[in-house]
Design an enzyme around this catalytic site. Structure first.
Site, PDB file in Angstrom:
ATOM      1  N   ALA A   1      -9.391 -22.435  -1.877  1.00  0.00           N
ATOM      2  CA  ALA A   1      -9.400 -23.695  -2.575  1.00  0.00           C
ATOM      3  C   ALA A   1      -9.919 -23.635  -3.953  1.00  0.00           C
ATOM      4  CB  ALA A   1     -10.597 -24.646  -1.824  1.00  0.00           C
TER       5      ALA A   1
ATOM      6  N   PRO B   1      -9.981 -22.664  -8.063  1.00  0.00           N
ATOM      7  CA  PRO B   1     -11.131 -23.592  -8.535  1.00  0.00           C
ATOM      8  C   PRO B   1     -11.291 -25.074  -8.160  1.00  0.00           C
ATOM      9  CG  PRO B   1      -9.317 -23.481 -10.064  1.00  0.00           C
ATOM     10  CD  PRO B   1      -8.976 -22.489  -9.009  1.00  0.00           C
TER      11      PRO B   1
ATOM     12  N   GLY C   1      -7.910 -27.218  -7.585  1.00  0.00           N
ATOM     13  CA  GLY C   1      -6.894 -28.219  -7.997  1.00  0.00           C
ATOM     14  C   GLY C   1      -6.336 -28.738  -6.837  1.00  0.00           C
ATOM     15  N   LYS C   2      -6.071 -27.943  -5.500  1.00  0.00           N
ATOM     16  CA  LYS C   2      -5.439 -28.584  -4.489  1.00  0.00           C
ATOM     17  C   LYS C   2      -6.373 -29.240  -3.586  1.00  0.00           C
ATOM     18  CE  LYS C   2      -1.880 -25.044  -5.156  1.00  0.00           C
ATOM     19  NZ  LYS C   2      -2.595 -24.744  -6.051  1.00  0.00           N
TER      20      LYS C   2
ATOM     21  N   ARG D   1     -16.843 -18.516  -7.312  1.00  0.00           N
ATOM     22  CA  ARG D   1     -15.866 -19.233  -7.301  1.00  0.00           C
ATOM     23  C   ARG D   1     -15.857 -20.703  -6.373  1.00  0.00           C
ATOM     24  NH1 ARG D   1     -10.579 -17.771  -8.659  1.00  0.00           N
ATOM     25  NH2 ARG D   1      -9.657 -18.618  -6.796  1.00  0.00           N
TER      26      ARG D   1
ATOM     27  N   CYS E   1       2.069 -18.509  -6.327  1.00  0.00           N
ATOM     28  CA  CYS E   1       2.520 -18.490  -7.468  1.00  0.00           C
ATOM     29  C   CYS E   1       3.245 -17.427  -8.063  1.00  0.00           C
ATOM     30  CB  CYS E   1       1.450 -18.935  -8.646  1.00  0.00           C
ATOM     31  SG  CYS E   1       0.116 -17.935  -8.774  1.00  0.00           S
TER      32      CYS E   1
END
Length: 469
Positions: free
Chosen positions: A116, A118, A120-121, A144, A237
């Site tokens: 998860a 940093p 965003g989702k 993190r 990505c």
């Protein structure tokens, strides 16, 4: 003349992309000569997009494929704006917003974000839960995971469990438990070469093969934690087929109870390519985002559903036994600030837990966290001092607009906001405060930023040192 960005791209990567794209290879290369785009995503659990557009002090433009996403200009520094510190938006690359926007999370569901950080989702699905159900956000790195927690706290998400654990260990605690799972897998990052040239310098063809083994194991872990009838979104990505279509092909063979389902489409999306996997025509339901076809970087998405019907929920949390004096101190504070609701719901005393003089508001869902390494369970409400309760910053950010009476609301362009965020005391006019003294929520345009204590027209700053800007 060839640009530095193109020179930085590895030759083996370019040869493979030329084979993959054919006639599209030249437009793909041309995209690297274009500037990257910048985006933010509005926290719709706190503010509507319409109201955000009215109060945002810099220029924004809608991202057409993400309902609450906006482009902003490169010269803007939106993280310096008080609206950001109030948790009203998250800064995120536009393509990276797509995965969370394509998995339909409903309030009350149990959702896992496996990798998860940093955040965003996790912040996107946590916002969609609207304080109901459970968000489990995990990252294997302690550093993190702490950054992840900070972003979730900024968004005011109360119903969370932030884990710092190996996903294979979590399977024992959560067999077929979650309604929705996001697996944004660690990948070779090819889609981010334009944004981060260091990724291109570190790239090797072998790296993708190595990562694909990790991705396969993570996919099995996710499938085994997914409820019957539940949905799982896999994303990367990268453009590498061995991390994209080939992973999904393999997963569908290993877990035949899973099937690909279609996502909400957009004209700039490209379909998955069956030839880059095992030829399964279902792979066309995957989505690829290419930088020459979209205003964003490269991404791959696949939405899968597990056959069957979800069983009964895990139920609500057990009744808490809160010491009478602790409740008294908290009630005194809540009365002073005029608590109405918290995150849109009545405050539930059964969810309050005290650990070493720190007070937490646990998720309403009862489940098995035993043996897991975690950073946070629930919302950090505050600390018990001698004969009083001292509120914590995450509590301030969990308040929505108009949920407390004792507020001091300043306009977004008021210079005192910047001073508050630096930890300075503020001068407050009598008509600006709800009461003449005591605890207040300092707000920007009505949205809570943090606490302060009013004494003789001066607001003593309670914004924590670790949060200051």
């Amino acid at each position: 003349m060839v640009s530095d960005k193109l020179l930085a791209l590895p030759k083996a990567f370019l040869h493979r992309m030329e084979d993959m794209l054919g006639d599209d290879f030249e437009p793909f290369l041309a995209a690297y000569e274009q500037p990257r785009t910048y985006g933010l995503r509005v926290n719709t659990a706190k503010i509507s997009c319409e109201e955000f557009e009215q109060i945002v002090p810099f220029e924004v433009k809608k991202i057409p494929w993400v309902s609450n996403g906006y482009f902003y200009n490169e010269d803007v520094r939106p993280s310096r704006c008080a609206l950001y510190q109030a948790g009203l938006y998250y800064l995120q690359e536009p393509s990276a917003m797509t995965p969370a926007s394509r998995i339909p999370v409903e309030p009350g569901e149990y959702v896992l974000d496996m990798c998860a950080a940093p955040g965003g989702k996790a912040t996107a699905v946590g916002s969609a839960l609207k304080g109901e159900g459970l968000l489990v956000a995990n990252d294997i790195s302690t550093t993190r995971a702490r950054a992840l927690l900070r972003n979730l706290e900024l968004f005011g998400i109360p119903n969370l469990f932030v884990a710092n654990e190996k996903p294979e260990k979590m399977v024992n605690n959560f067999p077929e438990f979650f309604h929705k799972i996001i697996l944004d897998a660690p990948c070779s990052g090819e889609g981010m070469f334009r944004k981060e040239e260091a990724l291109a310098r570190d790239w090797t063809p072998e790296k993708s093969e190595e990562l694909s083994r990790i991705q396969k194991q993570l996919c099995l872990n996710a499938a085994d934690m997914l409820q019957p009838g539940g949905q799982m979104l896999y994303s990367t990505c990268t453009f590498a087929p061995c991390e994209d279509e080939q992973i999904i092909s393999w997963l569908l063979r290993e877990r035949p109870e899973l099937s690909l389902i279609s996502m909400e489409d957009y004209e700039g999306f490209s379909t998955g390519n069956p030839e880059w996997g095992d030829g399964n025509p279902q792979l066309k339901k995957c989505v690829r985002i290419f930088p020459h076809k979209m205003q964003g970087e490269g991404h791959f998405l696949a939405l899968l559903q597990k056959e069957g019907t979800a069983g009964p929920s895990a139920g609500t949390s057990k009744t808490s036994r809160l010491a009478a004096d602790i409740r008294k101190y908290m009630e005194e504070f809540f009365k002073e600030i005029g608590l109405k609701t918290l995150d849109g719901q009545e405050f539930d005393w059964n969810r309050v837990e005290v650990r070493a003089d720190k007070v937490y508001y646990l998720p309403s869902v009862s489940c098995n966290f035993r043996g897991l390494t975690f950073i946070r369970n629930g919302l950090y409400l505050g600390d018990l001092k001698k004969n009083r309760f001292e509120p914590a910053q995450p509590l301030a950010l969990a308040f929505r607009k108009n949920e407390a009476e004792a507020v001091i609301s300043l306009s977004v362009d008021d210079p005192r906001l910047e001073r508050y965020l630096k930890g300075e005391t503020l001068t407050i006019e009598p008509e600006e405060a709800a009461h003449s003294k005591g605890w207040h929520l300092l707000c920007v345009e009505g949205y809570p930023l943090g606490f302060g204590k009013l004494v003789n027209g001066t607001l003593k700053n309670k914004y924590p040192a670790g949060w200051r800007v």
